[in-house]
Design an enzyme around this catalytic site. Structure first.
Site: not given
Ligand code: AHR
Length: 524
Positions: A52, A199-200, A277, A332, A381
């Site tokens: 990103e 995205n989200e 995450y 992600e 990332q």
């Molecule tokens: O990876 C960081 C962020 O985490 C991304 O931009 C977003 O999609 C997610 O919340």
């Protein structure tokens, strides 16, 4: 323990991984591979990366500019390209993330000095020069041998803008946009194998309700046409991925899957995303290095919930798609830790320890167990951001423990999953009950069987026997401590070493060190 048991039951249901937890730590484990019952192919795209416009992930990490003293090819740093080629990155998701829903592709084409400088409002409020745009991204993907996974802007863009971007990238020479692309230096159309529809969008992508997103997503799916003749049909055609899983709610997945079941001829999708995450609780607070047993246990326990999330999302999708035509794209995932002290907190910079390598292996093993549904995944990332493969500082570069795990796991790309039966053992750590051992096996296209083994125990080694095999050889990643890290001063503190098993009456036995990930090739 409950979570792990559930995870194992779910895994057993999908891919016949039969791990029966025992109620104690064990000095020895038997991992029986059922080579006669092959499962689905572990799609190489689950080893995808995410890059990103965030912190120094692109600027500094990938792009140094054509006039930089750092060795580069057309502005893209050569040391990073060489390292990424070695892990055979299948695809790179770009330009975001949250950045994608504020990205306007026209800002990133044409002469660099004329490109719009904007504010990267999501990530540190710093200027975004747009020096790295479509041509630079495609060049980067080509240099590392990866497929582009492009996310279009649904949050603040229009369907027309997205449609024209795909046309610009994929049309042959007979359209105005194709001619513009040629005038900007690339006459041949590019391939865009993966397309993210937003995205989200439940959060940074416009805070839309699930129902509102579905209506928008359908228009974008309808009008984003890929004109590359090489992508007209079959497996080569562009796959569209819609937004799913909202942290703790499944309403996006439900609404998207329901709409897809009744979709009309003019639009279609190929999958629904899931973001997860490892944080050990929000906001991210676990340190990247210098942590103790409690933090280690918290991150392992949180990582293992990935299995539950995939199982839940799959169950919702099964209602509308029992034939599993739609994939899950875990586009992600990774450890989101406390920022490196002294860094800009908006840059999401963090250290990467042996613990992160172990988390990566556990996650990949979970994706493999769900290979029937999970066909794309992107670690967040690629460089200098979150659970990165590579850290850079000016001209210096260091490979992280996570990088080493990705390199060791290359043989699993497009390999066929093989069920394994093992007792995971039970590890009591800082009040948490964790599996002591994890195992995953697959057969590559050449017929070779590979086994991945993880010893979660930070303190004790264990012995793993693979019945029916006479040899096992490969690499093991371990280090003096779970929080051992690679630094620019000591870049090889955590690096793989050779490992081999010993043949005996019961099969081949491997002495697995504490806190370790091993990948071995086995034969009989
Ligand atoms: O990876 C960081 C962020 O985490 C991304 O931009 C977003 O999609 C997610 O919340």
């Amino acid at each position: 323990m409950k979570t792990f048991k559930n995870a194992l039951l779910a895994a057993a249901a999908t891919c016949a991984v039969l791990a029966s937890p025992v109620l104690a730590k064990q000095a020895a484990t038997t991992v029986a591979i059922d080579a006669a019952q092959p499962g689905p192919v572990i799609d190489r795209n689950v080893f995808g990366q995410f890059a990103e416009h965030l912190g120094t992930g692109i600027y500094g990490g990938v792009w140094v500019g054509k006039d930089s003293p750092i060795p580069n090819v057309r502005g893209i740093r050569s040391d990073v390209v060489a390292a990424l080629k070695a892990i055979k990155v299948p695809n790179v998701r770009w330009p975001g993330g949250c950045f994608a829903d504020e990205y306007h592709w026209r800002d990133g084409i044409g002469p660099a000095e004329k490109r719009r400088v904007q504010i990267n409002s999501n990530w540190g409020g710093v200027p975004e020069s747009n020096a790295f745009g479509t041509h630079e991204f495609m060049d980067f993907a080509e240099q590392i041998g990866a497929d582009p996974y492009v996310s279009v802007n649904i949050g603040s863009g229009t369907a027309a803008e997205a449609a024209q971007w795909i046309e610009y990238m994929t049309a042959e020479k007979d359209t105005t946009l194709a001619q513009e692309r040629a005038a900007n230096g690339h006459p041949a159309p590019w391939k865009v194998p993966l397309l993210g529809l937003g995205n989200e969008n439940w959060g940074c992508g416009g805070a839309m309700s699930a129902g509102h997103y579905v209506e928008e997503m359908k228009r974008f799916a309808n009008f984003t046409r890929n004109y590359n003749p090489a992508q007209r049909d079959g497996e080569a055609r562009m796959k569209r991925l819609a937004v799913g899983w909202d942290s703790d709610k499944l309403d996006y997945t439900e609404e998207v899957a329901k709409a897809w079941k009744d979709h009309v001829y003019s639009w279609d999708i190929d999958g629904i995303s899931l973001h997860k995450y490892t944080t050990g609780g929000w906001p991210p607070h676990l340190p990247g290095s210098g942590f103790g047993t409690e933090d280690y246990a918290a991150s392992i326990a949180d990582t293992l919930t990935m299995d539950t999330l995939i199982t839940k999302q799959s169950a919702v999708m099964d209602k509308y798609d029992p034939a599993k035509k739609l994939m899950i794209a875990v586009d992600e995932w990774g450890a989101w830790l406390a920022p490196t002290p002294g860094s800009n907190p908006g840059f999401l910079q963090q250290q990467n320890s042996l613990r992160d390598g172990i988390l990566a292996a556990l996650n990949i093993n979970i994706f493999a167990r769900h290979a029937d549904r999970v066909k794309v995944a992107n670690i967040a990332q690629m460089i200098n951001v979150l659970q990165a493969m590579i850290l850079t500082d000016g001209g210096k570069m260091v490979l992280t423990p996570t990088y080493h795990v990705f390199r060791m796991y290359v043989p699993f790309q497009d390999a066929t999953f093989l069920p394994v039966r093992f007792t995971a053992g039970e590890l009591m750590l800082a009040g948490k009950t964790l599996p002591q051992v994890d195992a995953m096996a697959a057969r590559d296209k050449a017929g070779q069987v590979w086994v991945a083994l993880v010893n979660v125990d930070p303190d004790a080694g264990t012995s793993v026997t693979l019945p029916g095999y006479r040899s096992a050889a490969g690499e093991v990643l371990t280090a003096p401590r779970v929080d051992s890290i690679n630094t620019f001063a000591a870049p090889d503190a955590v690096k793989p070493a050779p490992i081999a098993g010993k043949a005996g009456g019961a099969g081949v036995t491997i002495a697995l060190p504490p806190r370790a990930v091993a990948v071995v090739k086995v034969s009989n």
